[in-house]
Design a protein around this motif. Structure first.
Motif, PDB file in Angstrom:
ATOM      1  N   PRO A   1       0.808  -1.235   0.000  1.00  5.48           N
ATOM      2  CA  PRO A   1       0.000   0.000   0.000  1.00  5.48           C
ATOM      3  C   PRO A   1       0.836   1.278   0.000  1.00  5.48           C
ATOM      4  O   PRO A   1       0.434   2.285  -0.600  1.00  5.48           O
ATOM      5  CB  PRO A   1      -0.834  -0.122   1.291  1.00  5.48           C
ATOM      6  N   ASN A   2       1.984   1.258   0.662  1.00  4.58           N
ATOM      7  CA  ASN A   2       2.838   2.446   0.700  1.00  4.58           C
ATOM      8  C   ASN A   2       3.631   2.637  -0.588  1.00  4.58           C
ATOM      9  O   ASN A   2       4.005   3.759  -0.934  1.00  4.58           O
ATOM     10  CB  ASN A   2       3.794   2.352   1.891  1.00  4.58           C
ATOM     11  N   VAL A   3       3.872   1.550  -1.297  1.00  2.05           N
ATOM     12  CA  VAL A   3       4.617   1.642  -2.552  1.00  2.05           C
ATOM     13  C   VAL A   3       3.714   2.081  -3.693  1.00  2.05           C
ATOM     14  O   VAL A   3       4.142   2.801  -4.607  1.00  2.05           O
ATOM     15  CB  VAL A   3       5.288   0.279  -2.857  1.00  2.05           C
ATOM     16  N   LEU A   4       2.437   1.674  -3.660  1.00  5.56           N
ATOM     17  CA  LEU A   4       1.533   1.958  -4.779  1.00  5.56           C
ATOM     18  C   LEU A   4       1.164   3.427  -4.894  1.00  5.56           C
ATOM     19  O   LEU A   4       0.847   3.897  -5.985  1.00  5.56           O
ATOM     20  CB  LEU A   4       0.257   1.129  -4.639  1.00  5.56           C
ATOM     21  N   LEU A   5       1.193   4.165  -3.795  1.00  3.09           N
ATOM     22  CA  LEU A   5       0.763   5.568  -3.842  1.00  3.09           C
ATOM     23  C   LEU A   5       1.648   6.412  -4.761  1.00  3.09           C
ATOM     24  O   LEU A   5       1.135   7.093  -5.662  1.00  3.09           O
ATOM     25  CB  LEU A   5       0.721   6.151  -2.436  1.00  3.09           C
ATOM     26  N   PRO A   6       2.970   6.409  -4.609  1.00  2.00           N
ATOM     27  CA  PRO A   6       3.781   7.164  -5.588  1.00  2.00           C
ATOM     28  C   PRO A   6       3.745   6.567  -6.985  1.00  2.00           C
ATOM     29  O   PRO A   6       3.855   7.292  -7.975  1.00  2.00           O
ATOM     30  CB  PRO A   6       5.201   7.110  -4.986  1.00  2.00           C
TER      31      PRO A   6
ATOM     32  N   SER B   1       0.605   7.944  -8.911  1.00  2.00           N
ATOM     33  CA  SER B   1       0.784   9.305  -9.436  1.00  2.00           C
ATOM     34  C   SER B   1       1.759   9.313 -10.611  1.00  2.00           C
ATOM     35  O   SER B   1       1.579  10.073 -11.572  1.00  2.00           O
ATOM     36  CB  SER B   1       1.288  10.226  -8.323  1.00  2.00           C
ATOM     37  N   TYR B   2       2.784   8.460 -10.556  1.00  2.00           N
ATOM     38  CA  TYR B   2       3.729   8.367 -11.668  1.00  2.00           C
ATOM     39  C   TYR B   2       3.085   7.731 -12.895  1.00  2.00           C
ATOM     40  O   TYR B   2       3.495   7.997 -14.027  1.00  2.00           O
ATOM     41  CB  TYR B   2       4.944   7.558 -11.229  1.00  2.00           C
ATOM     42  N   GLY B   3       2.047   6.901 -12.668  1.00  2.00           N
ATOM     43  CA  GLY B   3       1.386   6.237 -13.785  1.00  2.00           C
ATOM     44  C   GLY B   3       0.726   7.202 -14.744  1.00  2.00           C
ATOM     45  O   GLY B   3       0.650   6.931 -15.949  1.00  2.00           O
ATOM     46  N   MET B   4       0.235   8.349 -14.259  1.00  2.00           N
ATOM     47  CA  MET B   4      -0.391   9.324 -15.155  1.00  2.00           C
ATOM     48  C   MET B   4       0.620   9.887 -16.139  1.00  2.00           C
ATOM     49  O   MET B   4       0.304  10.092 -17.319  1.00  2.00           O
ATOM     50  CB  MET B   4      -1.024  10.449 -14.341  1.00  2.00           C
ATOM     51  N   VAL B   5       1.832  10.112 -15.678  1.00  2.00           N
ATOM     52  CA  VAL B   5       2.876  10.593 -16.586  1.00  2.00           C
ATOM     53  C   VAL B   5       3.237   9.509 -17.588  1.00  2.00           C
ATOM     54  O   VAL B   5       3.449   9.775 -18.776  1.00  2.00           O
ATOM     55  CB  VAL B   5       4.099  11.050 -15.784  1.00  2.00           C
ATOM     56  N   MET B   6       3.306   8.259 -17.123  1.00  2.00           N
ATOM     57  CA  MET B   6       3.649   7.164 -18.019  1.00  2.00           C
ATOM     58  C   MET B   6       2.571   6.948 -19.072  1.00  2.00           C
ATOM     59  O   MET B   6       2.874   6.553 -20.201  1.00  2.00           O
ATOM     60  CB  MET B   6       3.864   5.883 -17.215  1.00  2.00           C
ATOM     61  N   ILE B   7       1.306   7.187 -18.740  1.00  2.00           N
ATOM     62  CA  ILE B   7       0.236   7.053 -19.735  1.00  2.00           C
ATOM     63  C   ILE B   7       0.479   8.010 -20.896  1.00  2.00           C
ATOM     64  O   ILE B   7       0.338   7.633 -22.072  1.00  2.00           O
ATOM     65  CB  ILE B   7      -1.132   7.309 -19.075  1.00  2.00           C
ATOM     66  N   SER B   8       0.861   9.236 -20.594  1.00  2.00           N
ATOM     67  CA  SER B   8       1.125  10.206 -21.655  1.00  2.00           C
ATOM     68  C   SER B   8       2.314   9.777 -22.508  1.00  2.00           C
ATOM     69  O   SER B   8       2.290   9.915 -23.741  1.00  2.00           O
ATOM     70  CB  SER B   8       1.371  11.585 -21.050  1.00  2.00           C
ATOM     71  N   VAL B   9       3.339   9.246 -21.875  1.00  2.00           N
ATOM     72  CA  VAL B   9       4.509   8.782 -22.639  1.00  2.00           C
ATOM     73  C   VAL B   9       4.133   7.635 -23.563  1.00  2.00           C
ATOM     74  O   VAL B   9       4.554   7.578 -24.736  1.00  2.00           O
ATOM     75  CB  VAL B   9       5.627   8.366 -21.667  1.00  2.00           C
ATOM     76  N   LEU B  10       3.329   6.716 -23.079  1.00  2.00           N
ATOM     77  CA  LEU B  10       2.964   5.546 -23.872  1.00  2.00           C
ATOM     78  C   LEU B  10       1.956   5.898 -24.962  1.00  2.00           C
ATOM     79  O   LEU B  10       1.918   5.232 -26.002  1.00  2.00           O
ATOM     80  CB  LEU B  10       2.406   4.451 -22.959  1.00  2.00           C
TER      81      LEU B  10
END
Length: 365
Positions: free
Chosen positions: A276-281, A284-293
């Motif tokens: 649970p503590n690892v998934l939070l950052p 948020s990083y996943g939104m940036v990765m969506i744009s890259v992909l």
């Protein structure tokens, strides 16, 4: 006998309050807010200019119409931003709200594309009576124009969003699940496990992303699932490193040490305490990765290695403009290009804000 001086009777509570209010200096009273007529006028001017660009110049030069509409939108944005900051405070971010609105509208349009009253987006036989290479006109049946086969560009852009969002979201989901698992295992066990996973991560980083995607695209079938699987390899190294760094941060915290002292198993520690503590950052990083992909998928489709025509994709829609003169029919390239730019810009802006809010390392910057 001396006379006893009579003390004055204290005033009532209501009288004391009235006296205090009446004696307060005038400068402490809150002045009434004046109407910011300048911002209101600027906003209305922007709306009027945009309306003139859409309606009055529809039969004129397309570039002039576009310039007038953009100028009106800029004026409305500046004036509206001033009004909203005055109403909700200096911290109000109009750009973030506009980006959120754009993504929500795009998502709903992509989900409801089969039931929306849109033109033909794929079947050339169904567009025989449609004009070919029609210019954008917001008051016509084809508001964003048509391509060289008479297919509606608005319909193709919305259906292309379905493909781009499915591929990018699927790739981020695969990369997050696999990368988080490998990163947590690497940071928890360390030693040989950490070395092996580190070699795997560095091997993926050593290959240029475009070369890796082209190699995978030539081997795999050009389907949505295979493209998502190939793109997930781009997100995997960064997710593994972020998950490993977060695991090393939390593995020595008190709640993890307490759970270990109470006899919790390794699997329980990794799943219930660390994940649970690892998934939070990572979220948020996943939104940036969506744009890259999304950009990576558009690049593959532009090169002819991704989604194949006549199925629409923002990449192959931009590639359709290669055989046409850009000066004569620029909308074939501009329409998907602008939609791609707005989507990637919105995801990057919101993703950076989410990282600064939820990632403690970013919050300190």
């Amino acid at each position: 006998m001396s006379e006893i001086t009579e003390l004055p009777t204290p005033p009532a509570a209501g009288q004391a309050l009235d006296a205090a209010v009446s004696s307060a200096p005038e400068r402490t009273r809150r002045p009434a807010r004046s109407v910011p007529w300048g911002s209101v006028a600027l906003t209305l001017l922007g709306v009027v200019v945009s309306g003139v660009g859409v309606a009055a110049l529809r039969d004129g030069n397309g570039w002039l119409q576009l310039a007038v509409v953009v100028a009106g939108l800029v004026l409305a944005y500046v004036g509206g931003g001033q009004l909203l900051r005055r109403r909700f405070g200096a911290g109000f971010d109009l750009a973030a709200w506009l980006c959120t609105t754009w993504l929500v509208l795009l998502l709903f349009a992509a989900l409801l594309a089969p039931v929306l009253p849109l033109g033909e987006h794929q079947d050339i036989a169904g567009s025989l009576d449609a004009p070919i290479l029609a210019a954008p006109d917001l008051l016509s049946p084809y508001p964003l124009g048509t391509n060289n086969f008479g297919l509606d560009l608005l319909s193709r852009v919305i259906h292309g969003a379905r493909a781009s969002l499915v591929v990018s979201l699927g790739a981020v989901l695969i990369g997050t699940v696999v990368g988080a698992a490998l990163g947590i295992v690497s940071g928890f066990f360390r030693k040989t496990t950490d070395v092996v996973i580190g070699i795997f991560t560095n091997s993926l980083l050593a290959v240029p992303p475009l070369v890796l995607l082209i190699a995978l695209a030539t081997v795999l079938e050009p389907s949505l699932g295979n493209i998502a699987l190939a793109l997930s390899l781009l997100a995997l190294p960064s997710v593994i490193r972020m998950a490993r760094a977060s695991t090393l941060t939390f593995v020595q915290r008190e709640f993890v040490l307490a759970a270990r002292a109470m006899g919790a198993s390794r699997m329980r520690l990794m799943v219930r305490e660390l994940l649970p503590n690892v998934l939070l950052p990572l979220a948020s990083y996943g939104m940036v990765m969506i744009s890259v992909l999304i950009v990576a998928e558009a690049s593959l489709s532009f090169l002819g290695l991704g989604i194949q025509p006549p199925n629409p994709s923002w990449g192959n829609m931009i590639a359709e403009g290669e055989g046409n003169t850009f000066e004569e029919h620029p909308h074939i390239v501009l329409v998907p290009g602008v939609v791609l730019f707005l989507t990637v810009f919105s995801l990057n802006l919101l993703g950076e804000k989410a990282r600064k809010r939820f990632d403690p390392r970013q919050a300190k910057l």
